[in-house]
Design a protein around this motif. Structure first.
Motif, mmCIF file in Angstrom:
data_model
loop_
_atom_site.group_PDB
_atom_site.id
_atom_site.type_symbol
_atom_site.label_atom_id
_atom_site.label_comp_id
_atom_site.label_asym_id
_atom_site.label_seq_id
_atom_site.Cartn_x
_atom_site.Cartn_y
_atom_site.Cartn_z
ATOM 1 N N LYS A 15 55.653 29.832 36.978
ATOM 2 C CA LYS A 15 56.258 30.609 36.062
ATOM 3 C C LYS A 15 55.323 31.101 34.590
ATOM 4 N N LYS A 16 54.910 30.173 34.160
ATOM 5 C CA LYS A 16 53.909 30.258 33.161
ATOM 6 C C LYS A 16 52.664 31.295 33.473
ATOM 7 N N LEU A 17 52.025 31.212 34.494
ATOM 8 C CA LEU A 17 50.975 31.886 35.022
ATOM 9 C C LEU A 17 51.457 33.219 35.372
ATOM 10 N N LEU A 18 52.464 33.593 36.075
ATOM 11 C CA LEU A 18 53.053 34.934 36.161
ATOM 12 C C LEU A 18 53.403 35.740 35.024
ATOM 13 N N THR A 19 53.987 34.698 34.125
ATOM 14 C CA THR A 19 54.585 35.501 32.675
ATOM 15 C C THR A 19 53.413 35.997 31.892
ATOM 16 N N GLU A 20 52.322 35.051 31.873
ATOM 17 C CA GLU A 20 51.214 35.391 30.954
ATOM 18 C C GLU A 20 50.363 36.564 31.669
ATOM 19 N N ARG A 21 50.316 36.516 33.019
ATOM 20 C CA ARG A 21 49.756 37.750 33.958
ATOM 21 C C ARG A 21 50.582 38.903 33.650
#
Length: 457
Positions: free
Chosen positions: A348-354
């Protein structure tokens, strides 16, 4: 005992020679075939005789056989003379056909060349495959060497020699050797089938052994190898000039050579692949609209293809194939329309930042293959700083290997093969069984069960 063809006194006459060859005096104005027994071997020619298709003559009349010089009788070896003559005859035929399109009529009515077989195979079978363009390129490799040869002229020795010679010249890896062998094997196999009208009586490629290769797809990263991969990825995504800690948290002083060209693209794709076990084509086909944040799920419905065949037909005896490139199509490789993966906190964190930094509708719009290959060159050598005690990742490890790491980690974590296969979106349990042997505790538990059962201990 076989007759020595170099001994002109024993010349049995052209009618006694195998079909397709004949002898002729060098000086035809002075001598005839009847004079050959009285001539020295260096005054007699070996000719290749090629029947030509009657269609080559627009009047419909039969075209006389084509005769072409192969060598002088004196140039023949002492052994395997007929085999040598027919080998040179085949090479001469290929040379003639490559220099003049009209010479393709050297093929008799009813005979089929490799070019003809490849064309039909491509239209019927290959054009429907995902990687049709790549397969076409591999088949073109064989066209250049044997395209104008008839199917019965191509032998396993010819194929094997061509493969091994090219491997030496171009320094092929074993996997590359097998990649070129495979499509030709399938082409002949198709020609032997009912669909291919059984125009092939024997598949010569089956007699050519594939190279032994360590399959990069089956290499599973252990914990230390994975930590090194993560560390190298972190270096490539960091904007700091100097590291003060290594991956273990120990104090170090390390200059970061990538801080001016740091990029999250490859790192995000690697972490995404390890967490979801998706194929690279599925990741590249994801749009932001495929992320359901309320349910914390990723909906895989599409895949990206480098090239898709949109037309394949034979026009005027030549294959015409057209492609569209970098196209995203509906459906997944296993034939299903949908695969759903639940997201955990790291993903979730990876996709949110991306997404915050993204300017594209696609989640992974960049082609990261070059960056991946560059990373592998570093990982296949021991760490220069000694941080990982010489731990390396084999050069054969490919991007698809991340998918198999994911499957192996799930099985080692206690998941059944059925659940793992469903998570990865695999067609059958047979595909998932490869992960069973990666858990060493299985053999230990099995031994305990057998010992207690048989020896009561």
């Amino acid at each position: 005992m076989a007759i020595n063809l170099k001994d002109m006194k024993q010349f049995p006459g052209n009618k006694a020679l195998p079909k397709g060859i004949m002898f002729m005096p060098v000086e035809t104005r002075k001598y005839t075939v009847k004079d050959i027994p009285n001539l020295p071997a260096d005054k007699v020619l070996v000719l290749g005789v090629y029947e030509q298709d009657h269609k080559a003559n627009q009047t419909g009349k039969r075209v006389r056989p084509l005769r072409t010089k192969l060598c002088l009788v004196s140039e023949l070896p002492d052994d395997d003379q007929l085999e040598t003559i027919f080998k040179w005859r085949s090479a001469k035929k290929l040379e003639l056909a490559s220099k003049d399109v009209g010479k393709a009529t050297l093929v008799k009515s009813g005979e089929m060349t490799l070019n003809m077989l490849i064309d039909k195979f491509f239209v019927s079978k290959v054009s429907k495959q995902v990687d049709a363009k790549g397969t076409q390129g591999l088949l073109d490799f064989w066209r250049k060497e044997f395209g104008h040869c008839t199917l019965d002229e191509i032998t396993a020795i010819d194929i094997e020699n061509h493969l091994h010679n090219t491997k030496i010249v171009k320094n092929w890896k074993p996997s590359t050797f097998n990649n070129y062998r495979g499509p030709l094997l399938q082409c002949f196999k198709w020609g032997m089938s009912r669909e291919g009208n059984r125009v092939v009586k024997h598949n010569p490629v089956t007699d050519v052994q594939p190279d032994k290769v360590e399959n990069g797809r089956d290499i599973i990263l252990n914990d230390v190898q994975r930590e090194r991969l993560f560390f190298e990825l972190a270096i490539r995504t960091s904007h700091v000039k100097e590291f003060t800690q290594d991956y273990r948290g120990k104090e170090v002083k390390c200059i970061n050579p990538y801080y001016k060209k740091a990029s999250d693209s490859l790192s995000d794709l690697v972490h995404f692949g390890l967490n979801t076990g998706c194929r690279i084509s599925e990741a590249m086909g994801l749009y932001w609209e495929d992320i359901d944040r309320k349910r914390s799920t990723i909906n895989f419905t599409k895949a990206k293809r480098r090239a898709k065949n949109i037309r394949a037909e034979i026009v005027d005896g030549k294959l015409v194939a057209e492609y569209v490139t970098n196209i995203i199509t509906d459906g997944l490789k296993n034939g299903s329309d949908l695969k759903i993966i639940k997201m955990q906190a790291p993903l979730k964190k990876l996709l949110t930042e991306r997404q915050l930094a993204s300017k594209s509708e696609l989640i992974f719009p960049e082609d990261s293959r070059r960056a991946w290959n560059s990373l592998l060159k570093v990982l296949e050598s021991p760490d220069k700083e000694g941080r990982f005690d010489g731990v390396i990742i084999p050069a054969e490890f490919c991007f698809h290997g991340l998918r198999h790491c994911c499957g192996s980690y799930l099985v080692q974590g206690g998941w059944s093969l059925e659940k793992t296969g469903e998570y990865l979106g695999q067609k059958s349990i047979q595909s998932t069984k490869r992960y069973a042997h990666f858990d060493e505790t299985n053999s230990e538990e099995g031994a305990d069960i057998l010992t207690k059962r048989m020896y009561k201990s």
